[in-house]
Design a protein around this motif. Sequence first.
Motif, PDB file in Angstrom:
ATOM      1  N   GLN A 276     -17.808 -50.548  56.389  1.00 14.24           N
ATOM      2  CA  GLN A 276     -17.189 -49.786  55.203  1.00 14.24           C
ATOM      3  C   GLN A 276     -17.114 -50.727  54.028  1.00 14.24           C
ATOM      4  N   SER A 277     -16.698 -52.102  54.382  1.00 19.61           N
ATOM      5  CA  SER A 277     -16.179 -53.005  53.462  1.00 19.61           C
ATOM      6  C   SER A 277     -17.425 -53.444  52.592  1.00 19.61           C
ATOM      7  N   TRP A 278     -18.661 -53.770  53.175  1.00 23.59           N
ATOM      8  CA  TRP A 278     -19.708 -54.157  52.304  1.00 23.59           C
ATOM      9  C   TRP A 278     -20.899 -52.660  52.289  1.00 23.59           C
TER      10      TRP A 278
END
Length: 290
Positions: A276-278
């Motif tokens: 989810q972070s990227w």
Amino acid sequence: LPVCVCDGMSGATDIPDIDYSVIPLTALNFSVRKKLGLFLNPSTMVAGDWTALAELMGFDYLEIKNYEQCQNPTKKVLEDWQAKCPAATVDKLLQMLKDMERDDVLTDPQLCKDIAFQKSPVNAFISCFCREGLQEVPGDDEPGAGAGGHMPELFDAFICYCQSDIGFVHEMIRQLEQTECKLKLCVFDRDVLPGTCVWSITSELIERRCKRMVVVISDDYLDSNSCDFQTKFALSLSPGARTKRLIPVIYKPMKKPFPSILRFLTLCDYTKPCTQSWFWSRLARALTLP
């Protein structure tokens, strides 16, 4: 129908029979129209050319003489016929070619395949949205059209989604339009004015106005006729994903199987916490590719 795929000559193209009488002429994309021009633009003494087609469409002598000034008269004749005849269909065009005895056109394997493959997914969708006939895509009412209807707006991506996923679409707008990404997304419920023919404006946007299409996959997506049409239409414009036109996105777990027609495409998966972070930066990079 007078086409190789429907006259017992399907050995050339392994495509199912299609009811061309319900497919409006506006369904033919640029590649098909260009191929028809290659066949019909040259004048010939042994077969009917574009002038014969224009006569069958009801154009008079002076109109046909004016078309001679066009670089691609076949393309112009098709455009003007569909403008003056809302009931113009692919079936009627094919019948005219048969009346002209242009069997070379009707049995060209690649042309038959292009017409059939690109339009076969739309039958159910047309019956739902275009029973009363297909209107021209309006000029001034097109999404993003400038003053006087000139230079309609282009988009980085068309967002294919069902209504139950609209919350995620709003998040996509915030992450991709309202940040440093500065992308321009085409969201049907926001960017298309009411009163236009759904099928006509959708195909116009996907084919001519949007570089990519983001497909928001969910269980409800699998039951949506409009999403099914949009996905298959976009796939037909980019067989084998050679131009990376489609980008499937999944944002919540699914109970139903992932659509088989999209399994060959790389997926943007928001369901995995570790990615989810990227997720948004990866999606943005995919949409900004040349």
